[in-house]
Write a protein that holds these residues in place. Structure first.
Motif, PDB file in Angstrom:
ATOM      1  N   GLY A 153       3.455  -2.104  -5.865  1.00 14.73           N
ATOM      2  CA  GLY A 153       3.261  -3.247  -6.753  1.00 14.73           C
ATOM      3  C   GLY A 153       1.954  -3.956  -6.484  1.00 14.73           C
ATOM      4  N   PRO A 154       1.974  -5.275  -6.321  1.00 12.90           N
ATOM      5  CA  PRO A 154       0.724  -6.035  -6.145  1.00 12.90           C
ATOM      6  C   PRO A 154       0.055  -5.840  -4.791  1.00 12.90           C
ATOM      7  N   TRP A 155       0.737  -5.201  -3.829  1.00 16.48           N
ATOM      8  CA  TRP A 155       0.130  -5.030  -2.494  1.00 16.48           C
ATOM      9  C   TRP A 155      -1.195  -4.294  -2.593  1.00 16.48           C
ATOM     10  N   SER A 156      -1.245  -3.245  -3.410  1.00 12.80           N
ATOM     11  CA  SER A 156      -2.486  -2.517  -3.645  1.00 12.80           C
ATOM     12  C   SER A 156      -2.587  -2.241  -5.130  1.00 12.80           C
ATOM     13  N   ARG A 157      -3.568  -2.844  -5.779  1.00 11.34           N
ATOM     14  CA  ARG A 157      -3.745  -2.660  -7.221  1.00 11.34           C
ATOM     15  C   ARG A 157      -5.234  -2.564  -7.501  1.00 11.34           C
ATOM     16  N   GLU A 158      -5.682  -1.359  -7.896  1.00 15.51           N
ATOM     17  CA  GLU A 158      -7.116  -1.121  -8.092  1.00 15.51           C
ATOM     18  C   GLU A 158      -7.382  -0.322  -9.357  1.00 15.51           C
ATOM     19  N   LEU A 159      -8.564  -0.548  -9.963  1.00  9.65           N
ATOM     20  CA  LEU A 159      -9.028   0.293 -11.060  1.00  9.65           C
ATOM     21  C   LEU A 159      -9.453   1.620 -10.451  1.00  9.65           C
ATOM     22  N   CYS A 160      -8.941   2.733 -10.973  1.00 14.90           N
ATOM     23  CA  CYS A 160      -9.230   4.027 -10.354  1.00 14.90           C
ATOM     24  C   CYS A 160      -8.922   5.169 -11.321  1.00 14.90           C
ATOM     25  N   GLY A 161      -9.824   6.130 -11.389  1.00 18.75           N
ATOM     26  CA  GLY A 161      -9.610   7.301 -12.240  1.00 18.75           C
ATOM     27  C   GLY A 161      -9.248   8.542 -11.448  1.00 18.75           C
ATOM     28  N   GLY A 162      -9.030   8.392 -10.132  1.00 20.12           N
ATOM     29  CA  GLY A 162      -8.786   9.546  -9.274  1.00 20.12           C
ATOM     30  C   GLY A 162      -7.357  10.053  -9.304  1.00 20.12           C
ATOM     31  N   THR A 163      -7.111  11.119  -8.556  1.00 20.36           N
ATOM     32  CA  THR A 163      -5.785  11.712  -8.469  1.00 20.36           C
ATOM     33  C   THR A 163      -5.063  11.148  -7.252  1.00 20.36           C
ATOM     34  N   HIS A 164      -3.750  10.962  -7.388  1.00 22.48           N
ATOM     35  CA  HIS A 164      -2.976  10.301  -6.332  1.00 22.48           C
ATOM     36  C   HIS A 164      -1.612  10.955  -6.149  1.00 22.48           C
ATOM     37  N   VAL A 165      -1.002  10.674  -5.001  1.00 19.01           N
ATOM     38  CA  VAL A 165       0.375  11.091  -4.759  1.00 19.01           C
ATOM     39  C   VAL A 165       1.291  10.179  -5.579  1.00 19.01           C
ATOM     40  N   SER A 166       2.564  10.526  -5.672  1.00 19.75           N
ATOM     41  CA  SER A 166       3.496   9.701  -6.454  1.00 19.75           C
ATOM     42  C   SER A 166       4.249   8.687  -5.586  1.00 19.75           C
ATOM     43  N   ARG A 167       4.316   8.930  -4.270  1.00 21.11           N
ATOM     44  CA  ARG A 167       4.929   7.988  -3.326  1.00 21.11           C
ATOM     45  C   ARG A 167       4.033   7.913  -2.088  1.00 21.11           C
ATOM     46  N   SER A 168       3.941   6.748  -1.484  1.00 19.52           N
ATOM     47  CA  SER A 168       3.043   6.576  -0.336  1.00 19.52           C
ATOM     48  C   SER A 168       3.407   7.489   0.823  1.00 19.52           C
ATOM     49  N   SER A 169       4.695   7.828   0.975  1.00 24.08           N
ATOM     50  CA  SER A 169       5.107   8.684   2.090  1.00 24.08           C
ATOM     51  C   SER A 169       4.468  10.063   2.028  1.00 24.08           C
ATOM     52  N   GLN A 170       4.040  10.483   0.815  1.00 21.69           N
ATOM     53  CA  GLN A 170       3.419  11.801   0.666  1.00 21.69           C
ATOM     54  C   GLN A 170       2.031  11.867   1.302  1.00 21.69           C
ATOM     55  N   VAL A 171       1.439  10.720   1.610  1.00 19.67           N
ATOM     56  CA  VAL A 171       0.160  10.705   2.325  1.00 19.67           C
ATOM     57  C   VAL A 171       0.348  11.314   3.711  1.00 19.67           C
ATOM     58  N   GLY A 172       1.516  11.069   4.302  1.00 16.87           N
ATOM     59  CA  GLY A 172       1.845  11.657   5.602  1.00 16.87           C
ATOM     60  C   GLY A 172       1.429  10.799   6.771  1.00 16.87           C
TER      61      GLY A 172
END
Length: 532
Positions: free
Chosen positions: A314-333
């Motif tokens: 939610g509001p904890w991290s909100r940025e303009l970005c056109g890049g590719t991302h994981v769907s859940r933060s846990s997937q970062v590892g």
């Protein structure tokens, strides 16, 4: 049909040539008593003959040999980076932007990479050596323009995707993906096999492993930025970034270096956010709506009317970005900070490893710690204290040895000064101390010898090998200085020949250089100065 037959025949010729080379490499390995086939051999087969590495692995295994895949992967990565750099150089150095404008006029490239990794596409343009061509063939390095693509073009700090473009009998390895003009995506490729022309139907296939790593690294950058602002405050704003599979760096506005406790806290906050399995959501909205939602935009960037906003938790991290991302933060590892440094006035940089690469680095560090624990025979919680104690003991021992070495040298001074020779109006002594001495010890030697020759117009040059470089100390007596000799000038002359530099006062100066082969020439240059 004839084209398909010709391509099949060409592939079979390549396969046969590769098999002959592979047989030779297997024979060499067996004769040498080796149990594995080197990664260099498998890379040669793949790079020169287009021989599939999986086939090399199968054949080697049948012959009782394993394959050094780690070495193969290292060589492949080096080759890809070299080819990628070459492609970038050719594009920026040779291609007129009007060439791209011609293709842009046909329409923008549709990006499908948010939804899929494999996209069916049509070749709308080909560029080789900066010029438009109708076709490219095996061995060519060129640019391919598609009507749509799943490949992410380098932008927003994220490196471009890796993968292949395929068709029947065709294999193009994608080296780099860029946006040379707005709305157009260009794929720099090397043609591994086959031939392709404008209008051909192809399949753009992004490497799933690469994209996962890229998404992990980009999401990690957002997580790290949010953690940074949580720990340091809202003024710690991102000013730039770069991320690729396994690695990220983040530049941010800050006027001082971060303490180790701050770095640790930032790392902890980031990894806690990863463990919390926060939702990662993407939404398109107007710039005004994005700013009203609190989304962070990079200062100086220009945005379209419709922008993509990535939020994590939610509001904890909100940025303009056109890049590719994981769907859940846990997937970062996992994120593991490598370090922090200045990149200019009021700007700092954090670097970190991400995902499996972070685990590998921590695992390697754990192995090193384990080896040290075994050597020092202490429990882990006492390791830091034991290392400090050992270092202190080492320093004391080194200091004691240095003292003994200097005492031993002082006893030799009467014998050493017998080697003085007359050079012009001066008494000149060159003493080579050898190795295992510090620069401070070399200076002590030069001072001791100069004092022993103080009654004469003397010059002493002491040299030693310190950290694989020549260290040079020149000392002069008062009578030599009265005749116009300066230690600093002599050191500069000699150090220049040694490939280094130096300087100092008239009575004593320090210098040296890395070129150990020129030591005789350097001493000869000092003698020449004394003769002039």
């Amino acid at each position: 049909m004839r084209i398909a037959v010709a391509e099949e025949e060409a592939f079979l010729r390549t396969l046969n040539a590769g098999l002959l080379v592979l047989d030779e490499e297997i024979s060499k390995a067996k004769k040498a008593g080796k149990s594995n086939l080197s990664g260099e051999s498998s890379f040669l087969l793949h790079d020169t003959y287009g021989f599939p590495v999986d086939l090399t692995f199968e054949i080697a295994e049948e012959q009782g040999l394993s394959l050094d895949r780690e070495e193969f992967n290292v060589l492949m990565n080096v080759q890809r980076q070299r080819a990628k750099d070459d492609a970038k150089m050719k594009r920026s150095g040779n291609a007129d932007l009007s060439v791209y404008g011609e293709f842009r006029a046909l329409g923008s490239t549709k990006f499908t990479g948010y939804e899929e990794l494999v996209t069916s596409a049509k070749v709308v343009g080909l560029i080789r050596d900066g010029a438009v061509v109708s076709s490219i063939k095996q061995g060519d390095v060129a640019e391919v323009i598609l009507d749509e693509t799943s490949f992410y073009a380098e932008s927003g700090g994220q490196d471009s995707d890796s993968g292949f473009i395929f068709a029947e009998g065709l294999s193009l390895e994608v080296l780099d993906v860029q946006k040379p003009v707005k709305g157009l995506v260009s794929h720099s490729v090397t043609v591994r096999s086959g031939e392709v022309g404008v209008g051909s139907k192809v399949s753009a296939q992004v490497s799933a492993d690469w994209r996962l790593g890229a998404a992990q690294a980009h999401s990690a950058t957002h997580v790290m930025h949010a953690a940074l602002r949580q720990v340091l405050g809202p003024s710690a704003l991102q000013s730039g970034s770069y991320n690729k599979p396994g690695y990220m760096r983040l530049d941010f506005s800050w006027n001082e270096s971060l303490s180790q406790s701050s770095i640790t806290e930032i790392e902890e906050v980031a990894n806690l956010a990863i463990r919390q399995d926060l939702a990662v959501q993407a939404e398109f909205m107007s710039v005004e709506e994005a700013k009203a939602s609190g989304a962070i935009a990079l200062f100086g960037e220009t945005y379209d009317e419709l922008v993509r906003v990535i939020q994590i938790g939610g509001p904890w991290s909100r940025e303009l970005c056109g890049g590719t991302h994981v769907s859940r933060s846990s997937q970062v590892g996992l994120v593991s900070i490598l370090g922090e440094a200045s990149v200019g006035s009021g700007s700092r940089r954090l670097e970190a490893l991400v995902g499996f690469e972070a685990f590998q680095a921590l695992s390697a560090e754990a192995q090193i710690v384990g080896q040290i624990l075994e050597s020092l025979k202490v429990p882990k919680h006492e390791l830091a204290a034991k290392v400090r104690q050992t270092l202190e003991q080492l320093k004391k021992a080194e200091k004691k040895l240095a003292g003994l070495a200097l005492e031993s040298f002082r006893s030799k001074i009467p014998a050493v000064i017998k080697s003085v020779k007359t050079v012009g109006k001066f008494d000149f002594l060159h003493y080579s101390a050898g190795e295992d001495f510090s620069v401070d010890q070399v200076r002590e030697m030069a001072t001791g010898l100069s004092q022993a020759l103080e009654s004469k117009a003397s010059i002493v040059a002491v040299t030693a090998l310190v950290d694989s470089k020549i260290a040079l100390i020149v000392a002069t007596s008062s009578k030599a200085r009265e005749l116009g000799i300066s230690s600093g000038n002599l050191v500069k002359v000699a150090s220049g020949i040694l490939g280094g530099g130096g300087g100092g006062k008239d009575n004593i100066a320090q210098g040296g250089g890395p070129d150990t082969s020129k030591l005789k020439d350097a001493i000869a240059a000092i003698e020449k100065e004394l003769n002039s």
